[in-house]
Design a protein around this motif. Sequence first.
Motif, PDB file in Angstrom:
ATOM      1  N   MET A 187       0.811  -1.207   0.000  1.00 15.63           N
ATOM      2  CA  MET A 187       0.000   0.000   0.000  1.00 15.63           C
ATOM      3  C   MET A 187       0.849   1.265   0.000  1.00 15.63           C
ATOM      4  O   MET A 187       0.384   2.341   0.389  1.00 15.63           O
ATOM      5  N   ALA A 188       2.099   1.161  -0.429  1.00 20.84           N
ATOM      6  CA  ALA A 188       2.957   2.340  -0.487  1.00 20.84           C
ATOM      7  C   ALA A 188       2.388   3.356  -1.481  1.00 20.84           C
ATOM      8  O   ALA A 188       1.724   2.983  -2.459  1.00 20.84           O
ATOM      9  N   PRO A 189       2.615   4.652  -1.256  1.00 22.27           N
ATOM     10  CA  PRO A 189       2.124   5.676  -2.191  1.00 22.27           C
ATOM     11  C   PRO A 189       2.670   5.454  -3.599  1.00 22.27           C
ATOM     12  O   PRO A 189       3.811   5.019  -3.776  1.00 22.27           O
ATOM     13  N   VAL A 190       1.838   5.739  -4.580  1.00 23.97           N
ATOM     14  CA  VAL A 190       2.198   5.517  -5.984  1.00 23.97           C
ATOM     15  C   VAL A 190       2.048   6.825  -6.752  1.00 23.97           C
ATOM     16  O   VAL A 190       1.089   7.579  -6.526  1.00 23.97           O
ATOM     17  N   ASP A 191       2.999   7.078  -7.638  1.00 24.86           N
ATOM     18  CA  ASP A 191       2.911   8.239  -8.527  1.00 24.86           C
ATOM     19  C   ASP A 191       1.800   7.980  -9.543  1.00 24.86           C
ATOM     20  O   ASP A 191       1.975   7.194 -10.479  1.00 24.86           O
ATOM     21  N   GLY A 192       0.653   8.624  -9.346  1.00 25.72           N
ATOM     22  CA  GLY A 192      -0.503   8.360 -10.204  1.00 25.72           C
ATOM     23  C   GLY A 192      -0.248   8.671 -11.658  1.00 25.72           C
ATOM     24  O   GLY A 192      -0.653   7.909 -12.553  1.00 25.72           O
ATOM     25  N   ARG A 193       0.435   9.769 -11.936  1.00 32.93           N
ATOM     26  CA  ARG A 193       0.717  10.131 -13.327  1.00 32.93           C
ATOM     27  C   ARG A 193       1.646   9.104 -13.973  1.00 32.93           C
ATOM     28  O   ARG A 193       1.416   8.667 -15.110  1.00 32.93           O
ATOM     29  N   LEU A 239       5.761   0.593 -11.545  1.00 32.68           N
ATOM     30  CA  LEU A 239       5.145  -0.730 -11.470  1.00 32.68           C
ATOM     31  C   LEU A 239       5.040  -1.118  -9.996  1.00 32.68           C
ATOM     32  O   LEU A 239       5.923  -1.782  -9.444  1.00 32.68           O
ATOM     33  N   PRO A 240       3.978  -0.705  -9.316  1.00 35.26           N
ATOM     34  CA  PRO A 240       3.821  -1.043  -7.897  1.00 35.26           C
ATOM     35  C   PRO A 240       3.667  -2.551  -7.710  1.00 35.26           C
ATOM     36  O   PRO A 240       3.291  -3.281  -8.635  1.00 35.26           O
ATOM     37  N   PRO A 241       3.954  -3.051  -6.505  1.00 33.17           N
ATOM     38  CA  PRO A 241       3.895  -4.502  -6.265  1.00 33.17           C
ATOM     39  C   PRO A 241       2.558  -5.131  -6.608  1.00 33.17           C
ATOM     40  O   PRO A 241       2.509  -6.240  -7.144  1.00 33.17           O
ATOM     41  N   TRP A 242       1.447  -4.439  -6.309  1.00 34.49           N
ATOM     42  CA  TRP A 242       0.135  -5.040  -6.581  1.00 34.49           C
ATOM     43  C   TRP A 242      -0.110  -5.184  -8.070  1.00 34.49           C
ATOM     44  O   TRP A 242      -0.780  -6.120  -8.510  1.00 34.49           O
ATOM     45  N   LEU A 243       0.452  -4.282  -8.891  1.00 32.83           N
ATOM     46  CA  LEU A 243       0.284  -4.396 -10.338  1.00 32.83           C
ATOM     47  C   LEU A 243       1.109  -5.559 -10.881  1.00 32.83           C
ATOM     48  O   LEU A 243       0.632  -6.333 -11.726  1.00 32.83           O
TER      49      LEU A 243
END
Length: 363
Positions: A187-193, A239-243
């Motif tokens: 759930m770490a913050p992700v750069d939305g753009r 590429l966040p872990p959940w993706l």
Amino acid sequence: MPAPSQDVRSASLAVRWAGLLALTALLSGLLALLRTPAPTLLGAIVAGVVVALGERRVPVPMAGFMLSQGLLGMMIARACPLPVFTELMRHWEVFLLGVTSVIVLSVGLGWQLARWRLLPGSTAIWGSFPGAATAMTLLAGEFGADVRLVALMQYLRVVMVASLMMVAATVVGGADAPAGHARVAWMAPVDGRGLTLTLGVGALAALAAWRWRPPGGALVLGLAAGVLMQDVAGLDIVLPPWLLAAAALCLGWNIGQRFDRAVIRHALRLLPRLLAVLSLLILLCTGMAALLVVWMDIDPLTAYLAMSPGGADSVALIAASSHVDAPFVMAMQTGRLLAVLAVGPAVARWVSRRSSLPPAPVQ
């Protein structure tokens, strides 16, 4: 007897999806506890095999499968920034020898598997190729090999090599922690753009692969797009872990559900000989690592990780948590992966034409 209604079919599909998800979560959790590399991917593959053998297959959307390939290509590009190639150029003769020797050893063993009539030529070569296991499995399918048996060889080798590497990292190099198994910040913050841009580029790679069917498909197009995005445009690949986990599920389920009882029986007959051949490959690569230690005065663990025929992603995880020359290790692994991507299709076709075993997949 009347056909089942749409509601009944939908309910049955929902039950199968729930069962597949639960089984995947259970297996992935167990593999993570056992410190197996890529537990989500391997758990999804095994779960897919189980539901396929039980005739309870679940249709994985092709769009998701293609997008997952594109994202995998972008993940490889993210692991190959320009500093890696700078390291390659600094010691080009060492990397040329290291990359060539492991590929030659792998192709030689694949050739023998074909000559011994254990596997079709193309399948034997793609199963023996070093590199990222998932990439090799997906490319094998693009070039006519039996994805099921290639996956068996690739992931069996990944588990063997990673297990030995973790032992070596602890005994020889003094790893700081069990490699690659630090707590994942889901759930770490992700750069939305950046995430939106990454998904858009991956989707374009998948769409182009669907439309034009190039060699290597969405994987190679995603790799090329990722290099342009990161190293030319200077943009971050997010590429966040959940993706990555979602992509691993799509890839694993697609691969696992291709198995059937005939392939499993064939695989069990092959298993002792595959273990022997893969053990020989690992032993030969360890011998090449010893030569690096003697000739180049490289520390043993760095040499071992650099020459390892395991997946580049597993090696990266262990190198990151060990006292090794990580740029050297990743430069060797990345150079070998890129070399296999470049010459793999031609080598597989050449061996398939000249081996005595017909290239048809196991039925």
